[in-house]
Design a protein around this motif. Structure first.
Motif, PDB file in Angstrom:
ATOM      1  N   LEU A 126      35.302  35.514 -13.270  1.00 40.37           N
ATOM      2  CA  LEU A 126      35.483  35.134 -11.927  1.00 40.37           C
ATOM      3  C   LEU A 126      35.860  33.674 -11.987  1.00 40.37           C
ATOM      4  O   LEU A 126      35.774  32.736 -12.815  1.00 40.37           O
ATOM      5  CB  LEU A 126      34.500  35.580 -10.984  1.00 40.37           C
ATOM      6  CG  LEU A 126      34.040  37.040 -10.861  1.00 40.37           C
ATOM      7  CD1 LEU A 126      32.934  37.040  -9.794  1.00 40.37           C
ATOM      8  CD2 LEU A 126      35.405  37.619 -10.541  1.00 40.37           C
ATOM      9  N   ALA A 127      36.578  33.251 -10.848  1.00 37.93           N
ATOM     10  CA  ALA A 127      36.949  31.663 -10.755  1.00 37.93           C
ATOM     11  C   ALA A 127      35.761  30.799 -10.923  1.00 37.93           C
ATOM     12  O   ALA A 127      36.177  29.696 -11.458  1.00 37.93           O
ATOM     13  CB  ALA A 127      37.771  31.352  -9.525  1.00 37.93           C
ATOM     14  N   HIS A 128      34.733  31.082 -10.418  1.00 35.03           N
ATOM     15  CA  HIS A 128      33.561  30.065 -10.323  1.00 35.03           C
ATOM     16  C   HIS A 128      32.758  30.251 -11.565  1.00 35.03           C
ATOM     17  O   HIS A 128      31.899  29.513 -11.721  1.00 35.03           O
ATOM     18  CB  HIS A 128      32.954  30.233  -9.132  1.00 35.03           C
ATOM     19  CG  HIS A 128      31.809  31.601  -9.286  1.00 35.03           C
ATOM     20  ND1 HIS A 128      32.769  32.733  -8.744  1.00 35.03           N
ATOM     21  CD2 HIS A 128      30.849  31.864  -9.380  1.00 35.03           C
ATOM     22  CE1 HIS A 128      31.738  33.899  -8.899  1.00 35.03           C
ATOM     23  NE2 HIS A 128      30.569  33.218  -9.261  1.00 35.03           N
ATOM     24  N   GLU A 129      32.993  31.025 -12.542  1.00 37.85           N
ATOM     25  CA  GLU A 129      32.138  31.407 -13.625  1.00 37.85           C
ATOM     26  C   GLU A 129      32.734  30.322 -14.844  1.00 37.85           C
ATOM     27  O   GLU A 129      34.157  30.234 -14.902  1.00 37.85           O
ATOM     28  CB  GLU A 129      32.272  32.809 -14.111  1.00 37.85           C
ATOM     29  CG  GLU A 129      31.654  33.716 -13.219  1.00 37.85           C
ATOM     30  CD  GLU A 129      31.618  35.175 -13.494  1.00 37.85           C
ATOM     31  OE1 GLU A 129      30.969  35.922 -12.713  1.00 37.85           O
ATOM     32  OE2 GLU A 129      32.400  35.652 -14.307  1.00 37.85           O
ATOM     33  N   HIS A 130      31.734  30.072 -15.571  1.00 35.70           N
ATOM     34  CA  HIS A 130      32.166  28.828 -16.478  1.00 35.70           C
ATOM     35  C   HIS A 130      32.776  29.403 -17.837  1.00 35.70           C
ATOM     36  O   HIS A 130      32.276  30.587 -18.231  1.00 35.70           O
ATOM     37  CB  HIS A 130      30.835  28.144 -17.005  1.00 35.70           C
ATOM     38  CG  HIS A 130      31.252  26.940 -18.060  1.00 35.70           C
ATOM     39  ND1 HIS A 130      31.916  25.931 -17.533  1.00 35.70           N
ATOM     40  CD2 HIS A 130      30.495  26.752 -19.217  1.00 35.70           C
ATOM     41  CE1 HIS A 130      31.951  24.998 -18.538  1.00 35.70           C
ATOM     42  NE2 HIS A 130      31.078  25.300 -19.572  1.00 35.70           N
ATOM     43  N   VAL A 131      33.915  28.883 -18.251  1.00 38.26           N
ATOM     44  CA  VAL A 131      34.340  29.478 -19.456  1.00 38.26           C
ATOM     45  C   VAL A 131      34.371  28.370 -20.513  1.00 38.26           C
ATOM     46  O   VAL A 131      34.680  27.198 -20.380  1.00 38.26           O
ATOM     47  CB  VAL A 131      35.912  29.901 -19.555  1.00 38.26           C
ATOM     48  CG1 VAL A 131      36.444  30.197 -20.696  1.00 38.26           C
ATOM     49  CG2 VAL A 131      36.078  31.003 -18.221  1.00 38.26           C
ATOM     50  N   LEU A 187      28.705  22.906 -24.600  1.00 43.65           N
ATOM     51  CA  LEU A 187      27.883  23.898 -24.053  1.00 43.65           C
ATOM     52  C   LEU A 187      26.446  23.378 -23.799  1.00 43.65           C
ATOM     53  O   LEU A 187      26.030  23.584 -22.740  1.00 43.65           O
ATOM     54  CB  LEU A 187      27.938  25.201 -24.769  1.00 43.65           C
ATOM     55  CG  LEU A 187      27.113  26.545 -24.128  1.00 43.65           C
ATOM     56  CD1 LEU A 187      27.427  26.876 -22.984  1.00 43.65           C
ATOM     57  CD2 LEU A 187      27.032  27.511 -25.362  1.00 43.65           C
ATOM     58  N   GLU A 188      26.016  22.788 -24.881  1.00 37.14           N
ATOM     59  CA  GLU A 188      24.477  22.231 -24.688  1.00 37.14           C
ATOM     60  C   GLU A 188      24.378  21.461 -23.593  1.00 37.14           C
ATOM     61  O   GLU A 188      23.291  21.513 -22.750  1.00 37.14           O
ATOM     62  CB  GLU A 188      24.057  21.644 -25.852  1.00 37.14           C
ATOM     63  CG  GLU A 188      22.606  21.253 -25.875  1.00 37.14           C
ATOM     64  CD  GLU A 188      22.458  20.340 -27.238  1.00 37.14           C
ATOM     65  OE1 GLU A 188      21.180  20.142 -27.162  1.00 37.14           O
ATOM     66  OE2 GLU A 188      23.086  20.024 -28.078  1.00 37.14           O
ATOM     67  N   ARG A 189      25.370  20.417 -23.365  1.00 30.98           N
ATOM     68  CA  ARG A 189      25.258  19.491 -22.270  1.00 30.98           C
ATOM     69  C   ARG A 189      25.270  20.383 -20.753  1.00 30.98           C
ATOM     70  O   ARG A 189      24.615  20.028 -20.009  1.00 30.98           O
ATOM     71  CB  ARG A 189      26.284  18.428 -22.207  1.00 30.98           C
ATOM     72  CG  ARG A 189      26.379  17.293 -21.215  1.00 30.98           C
ATOM     73  CD  ARG A 189      27.224  16.492 -21.419  1.00 30.98           C
ATOM     74  NE  ARG A 189      27.197  15.533 -20.376  1.00 30.98           N
ATOM     75  CZ  ARG A 189      27.521  15.406 -19.347  1.00 30.98           C
ATOM     76  NH1 ARG A 189      28.006  16.295 -18.629  1.00 30.98           N
ATOM     77  NH2 ARG A 189      27.218  14.263 -18.434  1.00 30.98           N
ATOM     78  N   TRP A 190      26.424  21.214 -20.837  1.00 34.90           N
ATOM     79  CA  TRP A 190      26.543  21.811 -19.583  1.00 34.90           C
ATOM     80  C   TRP A 190      25.193  22.917 -19.027  1.00 34.90           C
ATOM     81  O   TRP A 190      25.015  22.855 -18.045  1.00 34.90           O
ATOM     82  CB  TRP A 190      27.314  22.884 -19.747  1.00 34.90           C
ATOM     83  CG  TRP A 190      28.021  23.785 -18.648  1.00 34.90           C
ATOM     84  CD1 TRP A 190      29.215  23.182 -17.817  1.00 34.90           C
ATOM     85  CD2 TRP A 190      27.594  24.857 -17.984  1.00 34.90           C
ATOM     86  NE1 TRP A 190      29.202  24.218 -16.572  1.00 34.90           N
ATOM     87  CE2 TRP A 190      28.291  25.147 -16.679  1.00 34.90           C
ATOM     88  CE3 TRP A 190      26.591  25.572 -18.410  1.00 34.90           C
ATOM     89  CZ2 TRP A 190      28.096  26.409 -16.035  1.00 34.90           C
ATOM     90  CZ3 TRP A 190      26.222  26.805 -17.462  1.00 34.90           C
ATOM     91  CH2 TRP A 190      27.035  27.185 -16.276  1.00 34.90           C
ATOM     92  N   LEU A 191      24.425  23.302 -20.217  1.00 35.68           N
ATOM     93  CA  LEU A 191      23.225  24.004 -19.819  1.00 35.68           C
ATOM     94  C   LEU A 191      22.243  22.865 -19.414  1.00 35.68           C
ATOM     95  O   LEU A 191      21.232  23.238 -18.481  1.00 35.68           O
ATOM     96  CB  LEU A 191      22.912  24.609 -21.049  1.00 35.68           C
ATOM     97  CG  LEU A 191      23.693  26.064 -21.412  1.00 35.68           C
ATOM     98  CD1 LEU A 191      23.482  26.351 -22.850  1.00 35.68           C
ATOM     99  CD2 LEU A 191      23.573  27.028 -20.494  1.00 35.68           C
TER     100      LEU A 191
END
Length: 186
Positions: free
Chosen positions: A80-85, A99-103
């Motif tokens: 969905l548009a708001h889900e992270h890719v 990814l590590e930083r995003w988490l």
């Protein structure tokens, strides 16, 4: 199984159309997509974080090369548009992706990993996640792999490759559960 953290992220690895390419061979776990969908629905309903990982191949001959239909997400598991890719070029979703930083920015410490290929991208991502200190859970029946020939020429059934990969993860890197167990503790 203890309850899943309220902000546990569902990490869906490489569920792209190219995974149906017949050249990949015979696979195990024909119900994996159904189990992934069950977890995805539960995560969406609970408004928990969802991360879709897509493999972008550097090889011109790959079905996962940008612009090829195989590179696209499977229709039923499209973000969905708001889900992270997250887009990756190697099996490990933590390698050079942010990814590590995003988490960490979102204080997410627990990951529920599903997708493909069990002994490749799922295993390498789960190993890195465990090594980085995340609480990693792998949904065994929401992953699959393919028959594999080893270096001596012996053909291993996808079921055996899958089981050994999950066993490797359970030793030091992740906890392995069935989708029903994860949903029950969700």
């Amino acid at each position: 199984m203890e309850p899943i953290a309220k902000n546990a992220a569902l990490l869906i690895i490489d569920m792209q159309k190219g995974m149906a390419d017949p050249t990949l061979g015979r696979r195990n776990n024909p119900d994996a997509e159904q189990h992934i969908q069950q977890l995805l629905n539960a995560w969406r309903q609970a408004q928990r974080p969802i991360i879709h990982v897509r493999h972008i191949s550097r090889s011109a001959a790959s079905v996962f090369r940008p612009g090829q239909p195989g590179c696209e997400f499977q229709d039923t598991l499209h973000p969905l548009a708001h889900e992270h890719v997250v887009e990756k070029n190697v099996p490990d979703a933590f390698s050079a992706t942010g990814l590590e930083r995003w988490l960490h920015v979102r204080s997410i410490q627990q990951l529920v990993i599903v997708g493909v290929i069990t002994n490749n991208s799922v295993e390498s991502t789960a190993r890195s996640g465990g090594n980085l200190g995340f609480d990693v859970i792998v949904a065994a029946d929401a992953c699959f792999t393919f028959d594999q020939t080893d270096l001596s020429g012996r053909l291993w059934a996808a079921e055996d490759v899958h089981a050994l990969s999950l066993s490797n993860l359970a030793m030091d890197y992740a906890r392995v559960f069935q989708t029903s167990e994860i949903l029950a503790s969700h």
